[in-house]
Write an enzyme that holds these catalytic residues in place. Structure first.
Site, mmCIF file in Angstrom:
data_model
loop_
_atom_site.group_PDB
_atom_site.id
_atom_site.type_symbol
_atom_site.label_atom_id
_atom_site.label_comp_id
_atom_site.label_asym_id
_atom_site.label_seq_id
_atom_site.Cartn_x
_atom_site.Cartn_y
_atom_site.Cartn_z
ATOM 1 N N ASP A 50 -1.362 -4.478 13.638
ATOM 2 C CA ASP A 50 -2.206 -3.940 14.703
ATOM 3 C C ASP A 50 -3.014 -5.064 15.327
ATOM 4 O O ASP A 50 -3.476 -5.989 14.638
ATOM 5 C CB ASP A 50 -3.182 -2.896 14.145
ATOM 6 C CG ASP A 50 -2.483 -1.740 13.464
ATOM 7 O OD1 ASP A 50 -2.211 -0.744 14.147
ATOM 8 O OD2 ASP A 50 -2.206 -1.848 12.261
ATOM 9 N N ARG B 237 7.304 1.770 0.935
ATOM 10 C CA ARG B 237 7.677 0.357 1.082
ATOM 11 C C ARG B 237 8.105 -0.207 -0.266
ATOM 12 O O ARG B 237 9.011 -1.044 -0.343
ATOM 13 C CB ARG B 237 6.526 -0.469 1.662
ATOM 14 C CG ARG B 237 6.985 -1.841 2.181
ATOM 15 C CD ARG B 237 5.821 -2.670 2.727
ATOM 16 N NE ARG B 237 5.053 -1.898 3.676
ATOM 17 C CZ ARG B 237 3.737 -2.016 3.837
ATOM 18 N NH1 ARG B 237 3.031 -2.848 3.082
ATOM 19 N NH2 ARG B 237 3.115 -1.283 4.726
ATOM 20 N N GLY C 253 0.817 -1.207 0.000
ATOM 21 C CA GLY C 253 0.000 0.000 0.000
ATOM 22 C C GLY C 253 0.847 1.252 0.000
ATOM 23 O O GLY C 253 0.566 2.218 -0.700
ATOM 24 N N ARG D 239 6.438 -0.515 9.529
ATOM 25 C CA ARG D 239 5.660 -1.127 8.443
ATOM 26 C C ARG D 239 6.391 -0.992 7.110
ATOM 27 O O ARG D 239 6.284 -1.859 6.241
ATOM 28 C CB ARG D 239 4.270 -0.480 8.366
ATOM 29 C CG ARG D 239 3.392 -0.786 9.561
ATOM 30 C CD ARG D 239 1.945 -0.376 9.327
ATOM 31 N NE ARG D 239 1.790 1.053 9.161
ATOM 32 C CZ ARG D 239 1.638 1.929 10.176
ATOM 33 N NH1 ARG D 239 1.641 1.496 11.426
ATOM 34 N NH2 ARG D 239 1.483 3.221 9.926
ATOM 35 N N ARG E 126 1.514 11.075 -8.682
ATOM 36 C CA ARG E 126 0.879 11.122 -7.355
ATOM 37 C C ARG E 126 1.773 10.485 -6.277
ATOM 38 O O ARG E 126 1.280 10.001 -5.245
ATOM 39 C CB ARG E 126 -0.495 10.441 -7.367
ATOM 40 C CG ARG E 126 -1.503 11.146 -8.267
ATOM 41 C CD ARG E 126 -2.806 10.358 -8.384
ATOM 42 N NE ARG E 126 -3.743 11.029 -9.265
ATOM 43 C CZ ARG E 126 -4.816 11.704 -8.848
ATOM 44 N NH1 ARG E 126 -5.080 11.796 -7.564
ATOM 45 N NH2 ARG E 126 -5.620 12.278 -9.723
ATOM 46 N N SER F 188 -0.157 -4.460 5.213
ATOM 47 C CA SER F 188 -0.315 -4.559 6.659
ATOM 48 C C SER F 188 -1.770 -4.873 6.965
ATOM 49 O O SER F 188 -2.658 -4.669 6.136
ATOM 50 C CB SER F 188 0.116 -3.259 7.338
ATOM 51 O OG SER F 188 -0.630 -2.168 6.826
ATOM 52 N N ARG G 57 -0.167 -8.544 -3.551
ATOM 53 C CA ARG G 57 -0.252 -7.472 -2.550
ATOM 54 C C ARG G 57 0.521 -7.903 -1.318
ATOM 55 O O ARG G 57 0.356 -9.016 -0.814
ATOM 56 C CB ARG G 57 -1.711 -7.187 -2.203
ATOM 57 C CG ARG G 57 -1.877 -6.390 -0.911
ATOM 58 C CD ARG G 57 -3.244 -5.794 -0.732
ATOM 59 N NE ARG G 57 -3.598 -5.646 0.673
ATOM 60 C CZ ARG G 57 -3.064 -4.780 1.520
ATOM 61 N NH1 ARG G 57 -2.104 -3.969 1.133
ATOM 62 N NH2 ARG G 57 -3.462 -4.720 2.785
#
Length: 235
Positions: free
Chosen positions: A208, A27, A23, A220, A46, A93, A90
């Site tokens: 989490d 990363r 995401g 993360r 972006r 987290s 994907r």
């Protein structure tokens, strides 16, 4: 639509057949700089960074997908349909739902429940069950064994809302159905892959858990390396 697309400035051939998608675009940058040989940036639109390089001699790309199903829906659609990508993995987290799921556990999403209306865009005559590519899933399990990394395989939940007024009640329903963890993108990825006739897998690391200190943004970004290694082994 031709390439470049409104959201990806890559030219045909710039992106590998297999794309790892966290995401967080930082990363993606971390993976490119620490795992890939000769990475080349193919997208900065972006700030959704994308890179292509090689891993153990195999060409692979990594690119951020942002937060939520609309964002994942846009990027995975363009990659599958305009850049001829075959596999999207994907690496995200996730929040724990089951009490025996621990912080930093690696979960492979065999299926993705959802409270989203994303499937309505396909005008289906019933309820679609978003599932992973068995080919990628089985390879991921074998790669984890070879790397000595424990994983859990099962159902995850892709939600449309991060902040929820009735979060406890919301999670209790999924807990009773055996769902392991919650995230926000896998269902859209699995649906786009199904419609395009391509392969997709969602692998998440638990960041989490209720009652425990959550991981930081830096953790993360930079410390979920076990999941990254498993995903890279699939390239």
């Amino acid at each position: 639509m031709s390439t470049p697309t409104p959201h990806i400035t890559a030219s045909p051939g710039d992106i590998a057949k297999t794309v790892l998608m966290p995401g967080d675009p930082l990363r993606a940058k971390f993976i490119a700089e620490n795992f890939l040989d000769n990475p080349v940036c193919f997208n900065e639109v972006r700030n959704m960074l994308g890179y292509t390089g090689t891993y153990k001699g195999k060409r692979v790309s990594v690119m951020g997908h942002g937060m939520g199903m609309p964002s994942m829906g846009i990027y995975s659609y363009e990659l599958f349909n305009f850049y001829d990508v075959d596999n999207i993995i994907r690496i995200g987290s996730s929040g724990a739902i089951q009490p025996d799921v621990k912080m930093r556990d690696i979960i492979i999403g065999m299926g993705a429940c959802t409270d989203s209306n994303y499937a309505k865009s396909f005008n289906l005559p019933g309820t679609f069950a978003p599932i992973a590519s068995y080919e990628l899933l089985s390879k991921a399990v074998e790669a984890a064994k070879e790397l000595g990394l424990p994983v859990r395989v099962g159902n995850i939940m892709s939600g449309d809302v991060f902040y929820c007024d009735n979060a406890k009640e919301h999670d209790e329903g999924w807990l009773k159905m055996g769902v392991l963890a919650s995230e926000m993108e896998a269902a859209a990825l699995y649906m786009n892959a199904a419609r395009a006739g391509k392969h997709a897998l969602c692998m998440v690391t638990i960041s989490d858990k209720p009652g425990e200190k959550p991981t930081t943004a830096a953790e993360r970004e930079q410390t979920f390396t076990g999941m990254m290694q498993i995903a890279l082994a699939l390239a």
